[in-house]
Write an enzyme that holds these catalytic residues in place. Structure first.
Site, mmCIF file in Angstrom:
data_model
loop_
_atom_site.group_PDB
_atom_site.id
_atom_site.type_symbol
_atom_site.label_atom_id
_atom_site.label_comp_id
_atom_site.label_asym_id
_atom_site.label_seq_id
_atom_site.Cartn_x
_atom_site.Cartn_y
_atom_site.Cartn_z
ATOM 1 N N CYS A 2 1.321 -1.474 -0.309
ATOM 2 C CA CYS A 2 0.033 -0.002 0.154
ATOM 3 C C CYS A 2 0.657 1.178 0.027
ATOM 4 O O CYS A 2 2.255 1.009 0.763
ATOM 5 C CB CYS A 2 -1.246 0.026 1.169
ATOM 6 S SG CYS A 2 -1.654 -1.746 1.255
ATOM 7 N N ARG A 27 4.753 0.142 -6.684
ATOM 8 C CA ARG A 27 4.676 -0.756 -5.380
ATOM 9 C C ARG A 27 4.235 -2.058 -5.149
ATOM 10 O O ARG A 27 3.406 -2.744 -4.857
ATOM 11 C CB ARG A 27 4.398 -0.447 -3.976
ATOM 12 C CG ARG A 27 5.747 0.771 -4.086
ATOM 13 C CD ARG A 27 5.117 1.706 -2.397
ATOM 14 N NE ARG A 27 5.049 1.175 -1.224
ATOM 15 C CZ ARG A 27 5.876 0.907 -0.491
ATOM 16 N NH1 ARG A 27 7.221 1.706 -1.003
ATOM 17 N NH2 ARG A 27 5.716 0.261 0.028
ATOM 18 N N GLY A 103 -0.078 -1.130 6.600
ATOM 19 C CA GLY A 103 0.236 -2.151 8.217
ATOM 20 C C GLY A 103 -0.822 -3.137 8.096
ATOM 21 O O GLY A 103 -2.088 -2.910 6.630
ATOM 22 N N GLU A 486 17.711 -17.909 -9.452
ATOM 23 C CA GLU A 486 16.919 -16.279 -9.127
ATOM 24 C C GLU A 486 16.529 -16.042 -10.693
ATOM 25 O O GLU A 486 15.367 -15.128 -10.657
ATOM 26 C CB GLU A 486 18.298 -15.148 -8.943
ATOM 27 C CG GLU A 486 17.894 -14.040 -9.299
ATOM 28 C CD GLU A 486 16.924 -13.539 -8.913
ATOM 29 O OE1 GLU A 486 16.198 -13.467 -7.610
ATOM 30 O OE2 GLU A 486 15.886 -12.116 -9.181
ATOM 31 N N GLU A 493 7.574 -14.861 -11.870
ATOM 32 C CA GLU A 493 7.198 -13.051 -11.487
ATOM 33 C C GLU A 493 6.546 -12.382 -12.669
ATOM 34 O O GLU A 493 5.461 -12.053 -12.666
ATOM 35 C CB GLU A 493 8.637 -12.467 -10.325
ATOM 36 C CG GLU A 493 8.462 -13.041 -9.490
ATOM 37 C CD GLU A 493 9.664 -12.111 -9.136
ATOM 38 O OE1 GLU A 493 9.504 -11.584 -7.817
ATOM 39 O OE2 GLU A 493 11.019 -11.740 -9.258
ATOM 40 N N LYS A 609 5.865 -4.417 -4.801
ATOM 41 C CA LYS A 609 7.061 -4.240 -4.402
ATOM 42 C C LYS A 609 8.170 -4.428 -3.010
ATOM 43 O O LYS A 609 9.228 -5.071 -3.008
ATOM 44 C CB LYS A 609 7.490 -2.455 -4.600
ATOM 45 C CG LYS A 609 9.074 -2.416 -5.085
ATOM 46 C CD LYS A 609 10.022 -3.355 -6.193
ATOM 47 C CE LYS A 609 11.725 -2.640 -6.144
ATOM 48 N NZ LYS A 609 11.927 -4.083 -6.907
HETATM 49 C C1 F6R Z 1 11.552 -10.470 -6.461
HETATM 50 C C2 F6R Z 1 11.044 -9.575 -5.587
HETATM 51 C C3 F6R Z 1 11.200 -10.577 -4.645
HETATM 52 C C4 F6R Z 1 12.135 -9.003 -2.941
HETATM 53 C C5 F6R Z 1 10.950 -10.000 -1.693
HETATM 54 C C6 F6R Z 1 12.640 -9.370 -0.433
HETATM 55 O O1 F6R Z 1 11.920 -10.037 -7.950
HETATM 56 O O2 F6R Z 1 11.225 -7.833 -5.539
HETATM 57 O O3 F6R Z 1 11.383 -11.173 -4.592
HETATM 58 O O4 F6R Z 1 13.228 -9.410 -3.772
HETATM 59 O O5 F6R Z 1 10.235 -9.667 -1.811
HETATM 60 O O6 F6R Z 1 12.386 -8.005 -1.068
HETATM 61 P P1 F6R Z 1 13.193 -6.834 -0.118
HETATM 62 O O7 F6R Z 1 15.215 -7.398 -0.917
HETATM 63 O O8 F6R Z 1 12.747 -5.923 -0.096
HETATM 64 O O9 F6R Z 1 13.618 -7.112 1.570
#
Ligand code: F6R
Length: 614
Positions: A2, A27, A103, A486, A493, A609
């Site tokens: 959000c 996001r 949240g 990866e 995704e 995001k």
């Molecule tokens: C994949 C992706 C997610 C993030 C995961 C962790 O492309 O973006 O798998 O890697 O949600 O996010 P962070 O690194 O922000 O903790």
């Protein structure tokens, strides 16, 4: 996930709110809404789906005259469907109070039952609506808006960042946070709140990150911040230097493609700052572990989620190779489910692009409670996770807008190379000549990444040939198993094609049963590396079962063209450094497949995001 924006000032808030929400779109969200207030009343406009739907609703509404404030929100559904009723803002007191919330309120069911008993009527299925009614309740008891918000917050369990406006105090916008990020902004024409910096780019001149349990009162020309005990805090705003370019596509078809193409520059700048030459020592000024504590480290734990978890796997390999210290990688959500063996002899590394991932933050908090030294690798040094950091390694990859992580992954890898070199230097675990050779090779990587990016014809051809496959297998051996994982994650995704990733030696223990002419197998093979010959044999086995084969390799061997349907070459590089190059074609492969299928590459369905719920 959000996103929040809020404004109070002498300009009409509508464009400010819509601009802010547009910059938070990346996001991920499924509905949006705004509330506007003038001196006489509030109005709320909401819509399911993308911002364009909200814009249409706004254009069809007869708007308030001369609004002086507003709050806006994009919602990613957690409690209740992504429809207009559940969209924020939520209201109370017959529409005289409106709030936006990021949240999750864990005790919302109990609070809702209590409020229903008192005659409150709920419109939505959300947890957020209880907050609106609670603040409304305390306002009716005679509290002012500041006090009522505090009283409501004292009843909440969970995480929240809130923006609140009320007709009771038409020259005020209240903001408060607890375990969810919230930023304040200032400009000559007014004051802002936002859940993330991009919402304020091009709008505010300076910003300040609110700390947990601080509450801010914003008026048209003033911001006052109060500590948890409601004493006034004296805060310094920092100039907002990020330019609009950092959130512009700059002519690229998608943010993801732009961010993939930024990787040469990002790695060059990061290396230039931390390792100006092969003779220099690695310079990581925010690592604050004393020499005696470092010598006493008996184990290293790396905690992360998703793509960051794959960077962690490469990090484990590097650290063990260069220091000999046993290193474990754990998905943050799993670390939370088991007995922690962290202690004062543990270096615990948290990896998070956003620094706002709820699982990673909770796991790091747990490791800190067990006295581990906490080192955070993040792209957002002012994010929530850094509150637990004893040491910091900023990634400096710039804002990543595309939901799928690309440039931040490469920056995480570079950070792990720097960190393992740094540890090896300080622990004297590798001789100087070997260290210098490794550094020399590392400094070539940015140019090699650029070479791959300039030669993507074979990758495009491969994407065209296999974009209708329903399943893929990715495999490798050694350090590039993480690269295979990866690569498979990226494909899943953004293209919604299923992809499994395996250590190649595991193929024969099960997945080989899947192989036939419809299942492409992508292998990452580095000649001279561990298991190159065995990887070739694994591919022979796959070919015998008619699977089409794709190689990502630095080999120049023409014979490979007989075995593989596509050979995608990367520049020659040692196996230890190869994850920095082999990952780039896999990002492009996923991108070109997804784009050719017409997918929403930058905002794939169901993804956000930053995942701020556990
Ligand atoms: C994949 C992706 C997610 C993030 C995961 C962790 O492309 O973006 O798998 O890697 O949600 O996010 P962070 O690194 O922000 O903790």
């Amino acid at each position: 996930m959000c996103g929040i924006i809020g404004y109070i000032g002498n300009t009409s808030p509508i464009d400010i709110l819509l601009n802010g929400l547009k910059h938070l779109e990346y996001r991920g969200y499924d509905s949006a809404g705004i509330a506007l207030g003038n001196l006489n009343r509030l109005m709320v406009i909401k819509a399911a789906g993308k911002l364009a739907n909200l814009q249409q609703e706004i254009s069809q509404s007869s708007l308030l005259s001369s609004p002086n404030r507003g709050i806006g929100h994009i919602r990613w559904a957690t409690h209740g469907k992504g429809n207009a009723v559940n969209a924020h803002p939520h209201t109370s007191l017959n529409g005289n109070l409106a709030i936006v919330h990021n949240g999750i309120i864990e005790n919302y069911k109990d609070l809702k039952a209590e409020l229903i008993n008192q005659g409150y009527v709920f419109q939505s299925e959300t947890d957020t609506e209880v907050i609106a009614h609670l603040i409304g309740f305390y306002l009716q008891q005679g509290s002012n808006l500041h006090q009522a918000t505090r009283q409501a917050c004292s009843r909440l369990h969970g995480a929240y960042a809130l923006g609140v406006i009320s007709q009771a105090e038409p020259h005020k916008l209240i903001a408060v946070r607890h375990h969810a990020p919230l930023i304040l902004g200032q400009s000559r024409s007014g004051n802002y709140i936002a859940s993330d910096i991009p919402a304020l780019i091009g709008q505010a001149d300076s910003t300040l990150s609110l700390e947990d349990d601080e509450l801010a009162e914003l008026s048209e020309n003033n911001i006052s911040v109060f500590a948890a005990d409601d004493t006034i805090c004296h805060k310094t705003f920092k100039p907002l230097t990020m330019s609009a370019d950092s959130i512009d596509k700059l002519g690229y078809r998608h943010y993801m493609l732009k961010e993939i193409h930024e990787q040469g520059n990002i790695t060059r700048q990061l290396l230039h700052k931390r390792l100006p030459s092969a003779e220099a020592e690695v310079n990581l000024p925010d690592i604050n572990i004393s020499s005696s504590r470092l010598q006493a480290i008996r184990q290293i734990e790396i905690i992360a989620c998703g793509t960051s978890l794959h960077a962690a796997e490469v990090g484990k390999y590097l650290i063990e190779e260069l220091t000999g210290i046993s290193t474990q990688v754990m998905a943050a959500s799993e670390y939370l489910c088991r007995r922690s063996l962290s202690s004062e002899h543990t270096l615990c590394i948290g990896v998070s692009q956003s620094g706002e991932t709820a699982d990673t933050i909770s796991a790091i908090r747990k490791a800190k409670e067990h006295n581990a030294h906490i080192l955070i690798l993040t792209n957002r040094p002012d994010s929530s996770i850094t509150r637990y950091a004893d040491s910091l390694l900023p990634l400096e990859a710039g804002i990543e807008v595309s939901v799928a992580a690309t440039k931040s992954y490469t920056a995480q890898l570079v950070a792990f190379y720097l960190l393992s070199l740094y540890l090896a230097e300080h622990l004297h675990s590798v001789d100087a000549a070997q260290l210098s050779a490794l550094k020399q090779e590392l400094l070539q990587i940015p140019t090699q990444i650029e070479t791959i990016l300039q030669n993507d014809q074979e990758i495009k051809a491969c994407a065209q040939q296999f974009n209708h496959s329903r399943n893929f297998i990715y495999m490798s051996r050694g350090i590039n198993v993480a690269t295979a994982q990866e690569g498979a994650l990226k494909l899943k995704e953004i293209s919604y094609i299923n992809a499994g990733a395996y250590p190649a030696g595991e193929l024969k223990h099960g997945p080989i049963a899947l192989l036939d002419e419809t299942l492409p197998v992508v292998s990452i093979l580095i000649p001279g590396g561990s298991g190159y010959a065995k990887l070739l044999s694994n591919n022979e086995e796959a070919k015998a079962r008619k699977a089409p084969l794709i190689a990502i390799t630095s080999s120049q061997d023409k014979e490979l063209n007989k075995l593989f349907n596509h050979v995608i070459t990367v520049p020659q590089v040692s196996e230890l450094l190869s994850p920095l190059t082999t990952n780039i074609p896999l990002q492009l492969l996923a991108y070109y497949i997804a784009d050719s299928l017409g997918r929403d590459v930058d905002q794939p369905r169901n993804l956000a995001k930053s995942v701020t719920v556990e």
